[in-house]
Design an enzyme around this catalytic site. Sequence first.
Site, PDB file in Angstrom:
ATOM      1  N   GLY A 195      84.249  47.151  56.723  1.00  0.00           N
ATOM      2  CA  GLY A 195      83.533  46.883  57.966  1.00  0.00           C
ATOM      3  C   GLY A 195      84.536  46.719  59.086  1.00  0.00           C
ATOM      4  O   GLY A 195      84.778  45.614  59.562  1.00  0.00           O
ATOM      5  N   ALA A 224      84.580  45.664  65.431  1.00  0.00           N
ATOM      6  CA  ALA A 224      85.427  45.002  66.419  1.00  0.00           C
ATOM      7  C   ALA A 224      86.410  44.033  65.771  1.00  0.00           C
ATOM      8  O   ALA A 224      87.634  44.170  65.916  1.00  0.00           O
ATOM      9  CB  ALA A 224      84.550  44.283  67.435  1.00  0.00           C
ATOM     10  N   LYS A 247      81.087  25.702  64.153  1.00  0.00           N
ATOM     11  CA  LYS A 247      80.896  26.919  64.938  1.00  0.00           C
ATOM     12  C   LYS A 247      79.419  27.255  65.088  1.00  0.00           C
ATOM     13  O   LYS A 247      78.972  27.686  66.155  1.00  0.00           O
ATOM     14  CB  LYS A 247      81.636  28.093  64.306  1.00  0.00           C
ATOM     15  N   ASN A 305      76.646  28.938  67.925  1.00  0.00           N
ATOM     16  CA  ASN A 305      76.036  30.248  67.668  1.00  0.00           C
ATOM     17  C   ASN A 305      74.526  30.181  67.486  1.00  0.00           C
ATOM     18  O   ASN A 305      73.793  31.083  67.911  1.00  0.00           O
ATOM     19  CB  ASN A 305      76.663  30.881  66.427  1.00  0.00           C
TER      20      ASN A 305
END
Length: 338
Positions: free
Chosen positions: A13, A16, A216, A220
């Site tokens: 994968g 980015a 985190k 998110n």
Amino acid sequence: MISSPPKTICIYGAGALGGAIAAKLASSQEEQVHISVIARGAHLDGIRAGGIRLWEADADRPLVARMTATDDAGDLPPQDLVITGLKGHQLGAAAPGIAKLLHAGTRIVMILNGVPWWYFHRDRQSGHAEHQMEELDPNGDLWRLIGPERIIGCVAYQGAEVISPGEIKLSNNGHFILGEPSGETTADLEAIAALLQKAGINISISAHIRDDIWSKLMGNAAFNPISALTRGLMSDIMDDPALSAMVGQVMSEVKAVAGALGSRIAMSVEERLERSRQIGPVRTSMLQDLLAGKALEITPLVGVVVTLGKLTGVPTPTSATILALVTQLDRKNLQAAG
């Protein structure tokens, strides 16, 4: 146990974030270390034609790195180390491909936002050790074909975007946190951290990776779906009193669910909101996917907060409402994209 250092490394994968890591690894390793990537479509074509062109934050020229690139894991031999750059909702379909890359000692670093499918493996905090979450691992394919014992958890604080096929831009000098699900500092963990540090990647090792996951997710779970629903940048959301209040409500729910599972988020909701005000006009990954007509990463970021709230008896009314809205948005967006 992996060889130290790993001799074969595949980034599965290479979008980015995965592509950025691949480029840094390929440009820093000695010749006897073989770097490969799994990618697809025009991005794969771009990597094959010209390598990965990586623009680091404030760079005046890109780092260019070449490596083996394919869309079929069967083209590659078993790997010492696999690093996945896929999102949580993409992993189940990729499980058979990832499994082709494994030998007895292969370790896998999974860079994931939200609660990961392996979360309860060797978990001593929650009272739910080895519990499997069907919504994160349909049919148990990840647990069965890959195995949670191979996983090293990873929390990434790195802004990245594919700006053209084979070309990636980083928005900041990022930071990655690695941790074994058991909390141990193993030889594998230290070897992988050293490998990534050698490549110029900022790495820290955590004995409490679940705490880092929730810390985190506190941001998110709020900003990603609200940005998709409003098409707003983070600064737009924080400048709107009603939306910023909603962000705070989601953060409070996430913090409560984490606490019920034995995790500790050191930062208060008020402190996290104040930090969020300083981030500026950032487009979240979910908003990027929405605008590109891609499926949204809903379950790991929002759905599991609601599910684990039910498991622990913690109310999550704001998260549940946002979950219903963004699920409908995702359905309509995919229909429009064809």
